[in-house]
Design a protein around this motif. Sequence first.
Motif, PDB file in Angstrom:
ATOM      1  N   THR A 194       1.802  -2.613   7.430  1.00 50.97           N
ATOM      2  CA  THR A 194       1.480  -1.859   6.233  1.00 50.97           C
ATOM      3  C   THR A 194       0.499  -0.736   6.565  1.00 50.97           C
ATOM      4  OG1 THR A 194       1.752  -3.851   4.983  1.00 50.97           O
ATOM      5  CG2 THR A 194       0.590  -2.078   3.891  1.00 50.97           C
ATOM      6  N   GLN A 195       0.864   0.491   6.215  1.00 52.26           N
ATOM      7  CA  GLN A 195       0.003   1.629   6.503  1.00 52.26           C
ATOM      8  C   GLN A 195      -0.810   2.035   5.286  1.00 52.26           C
ATOM      9  OE1 GLN A 195      -0.239   2.939   9.597  1.00 52.26           O
ATOM     10  NE2 GLN A 195       1.215   1.389  10.290  1.00 52.26           N
ATOM     11  N   GLU A 196      -0.134   2.077   4.123  1.00 48.88           N
ATOM     12  CA  GLU A 196      -0.832   2.568   2.938  1.00 48.88           C
ATOM     13  C   GLU A 196      -1.710   1.473   2.330  1.00 48.88           C
ATOM     14  OE1 GLU A 196       1.371   4.999   0.146  1.00 48.88           O
ATOM     15  OE2 GLU A 196       3.009   5.030   1.600  1.00 48.88           O
TER      16      GLU A 196
ATOM     17  N   ARG B  78       5.743  -2.453  12.455  1.00 44.56           N
ATOM     18  CA  ARG B  78       5.767  -1.705  11.199  1.00 44.56           C
ATOM     19  C   ARG B  78       4.813  -2.330  10.198  1.00 44.56           C
ATOM     20  NH1 ARG B  78      11.522  -1.456   9.017  1.00 44.56           N
ATOM     21  NH2 ARG B  78      10.431  -0.250   7.423  1.00 44.56           N
TER      22      ARG B  78
ATOM     23  N   SER C 279       6.403  -7.305   6.168  1.00 44.88           N
ATOM     24  CA  SER C 279       7.359  -6.866   7.182  1.00 44.88           C
ATOM     25  C   SER C 279       7.518  -7.937   8.249  1.00 44.88           C
ATOM     26  CB  SER C 279       6.858  -5.569   7.814  1.00 44.88           C
ATOM     27  OG  SER C 279       7.669  -5.247   8.918  1.00 44.88           O
TER      28      SER C 279
ATOM     29  N   ARG D 240       6.291   3.656  -3.242  1.00 46.47           N
ATOM     30  CA  ARG D 240       5.785   3.513  -1.871  1.00 46.47           C
ATOM     31  C   ARG D 240       4.817   2.345  -1.771  1.00 46.47           C
ATOM     32  NH1 ARG D 240       5.647   9.362  -1.189  1.00 46.47           N
ATOM     33  NH2 ARG D 240       3.394   9.402  -1.052  1.00 46.47           N
TER      34      ARG D 240
ATOM     35  N   SER E  83       5.317  -0.962   0.401  1.00 46.70           N
ATOM     36  CA  SER E  83       4.380  -1.289   1.460  1.00 46.70           C
ATOM     37  C   SER E  83       3.789  -2.681   1.259  1.00 46.70           C
ATOM     38  CB  SER E  83       3.256  -0.250   1.517  1.00 46.70           C
ATOM     39  OG  SER E  83       2.420  -0.408   0.398  1.00 46.70           O
TER      40      SER E  83
END
Lengths: 294, 332
Positions: free
Chosen positions: B268-270, B266, B261, B253, B257
């Motif tokens: 990067t969340q993490e 979308r 992108s 993950r 990440s």
Amino acid sequence: MSAPAAALTPVAAPAARGYWANVGRRLTRDPVSMACLGVLALILLAAVFAPYLGLADPYRGSMIRRLRPIGTEGYPLGTDELGRDMLSRLIHGGRLSLLIGILPVINAFVIGSLLGILAGYVGGRVNMAIMRTIDVFFAFPSVLLAIAISGALGAGIVNSLVSLTVVFVPPITRVAESVTTGVRNLDFVDAARASGAGALTVMRVHILGNVLGPIFVYATSLISVSMILASGLSFLGLGTKPPEPEWGLMLNTLRTAIYVNPWVAALPGAMIFAVSICFNLLSDGLRSAMDVRR
Amino acid sequence: MSGAEPLLSVAELTKHFPVLGGLFHRRVATVHAVDALSFELAKGETLGIVGESGCGKSTTARLTMRLLEPDAGRIALGGAEVGRELSLRALRRRVQMVFQDSYASLNPRLTVEDTIAFGPRVQGASEDAARAKAADLLARVGLDPMLFARRYPHELSGGQRQRVNIARALALEPEILILDEAVSALDKSVEAQVLNLLLDLKAQLCLTYIFISHDLNVVQYISDRVMVMYLGRMVEIGPVEAIYGGARHPYTRALLSAMPSMDPERRTQEAPLAGDPPNPIDPPSGCRFRTRCAMAETACERAVPAPTALGAGHAVACHMAAPGSGHSRAAT
């Protein structure tokens, strides 16, 4: 099956020149290398054909014509301390000097390349055994080693050839080993192994061609060292013996006359100098001519 | 992968490199390059292998080709185990490899034609047959044999050299082609051309690929299945959609990440992974990723996580996915 190959040849011809043909072409375009090659060829040819050049007898001296200066009537390069013709002795001297300058390097090139390529390709314990043995020889300065071996074997041409060969094997082995190790770790050797080729085939096709060039260039530069060492051995009385004409020995016997006739005494040294520097420059030219990336 | 005999099966492959030092070259430490790696390869598929540099991707490739001798493990091709039923020579005829460095992998003293013809010559083809083969392969990889057969590697561009490398690898008509960072050194436009060439060749010649790369986009584009490696161990394996859409391992993950992108929606969340992988000379006990993992617990220290099947060929080596592993997030 052979149709496409046959159709290929005429079109692809311009790039079809072999590697060594390319090296030769580049070398002929280098004026310094060509000049050196010319000088060396002249000295070599003169030495080989010395008996047919109509020169004076290099052994016959004359007590009344000793140490004549350069330019004396009948003696264009003067005479030595025993009244022998210097021109004749210098040209005849080239035969022995070149022989003991070049032959040990050729021998050492063959032996050292074999040992070094073996050590570099096989690696591991074989490498360790060969290279540590070679290291022992590096503990001695080369001049001292040559003198020690010559001294132990006794004076003489064959013995000085042997001792010089022993002196030159370690450095050539070391160079061969490091070049081979470098080439061996390149991917194309792995690719060749991956296609199922045996060790000998890989060595013959992929290692030798990439390794022999650099070793050869290095060995060429050793010829000058060999000539000087050989002269040194003769100078010390360990190589050739009087009255044999040989440049190192002539330098030795003429040194007593250096205050009387310095120019004549310097002539054998000048010959050694000329030949060594030509070999050195030639090896430099060869090195750049063999650089495939140009 | 349903029941059919896999073309290549690798089991418990292990390679430790000794670090020699001190007097008399004693072994002073051990690099755990590849540890107990198992995977299978079905005929006609492309398995992507991703991971950071130094995670054992290239070592895996070289072990599979047996260019390196594995310390332990079995490699079987079509059911025949290498070293028993299958000779090394036969393995190397059926599995070929394209190397990353297109320059170092071509002998500078051989023409393109000689390089490609070398393999068939070694395997016993006649001079003429090998030459014809080389010309045919050059045409296949998009290089006109009339123009390129007699050239030397330094007269070619990077993309052309890599095409020659591919032709050389295909010269023995292998079933499996290992592409070890084969397009990583090429610039983007050439990389795309070579990737498309690889896809075309795969379709034409019914090839099976192992595609090793650190470029996640390229792996997603070309692979059917993806294996993620970390410090010499497999952390996750599965179909490309499962990995890119529903990765379960925290390392996978994090890796995904970190992929830039193209879609601003979308982002990067993490939190990105910090630091470098630990030294493979002395890897962490238990799960090797635990030193950088936000969810690490004492359970991760104790045991090496075994791959847990998640269905549809998706497996992950993480205590969080293994029921009863003792991790607080694992099902009991």
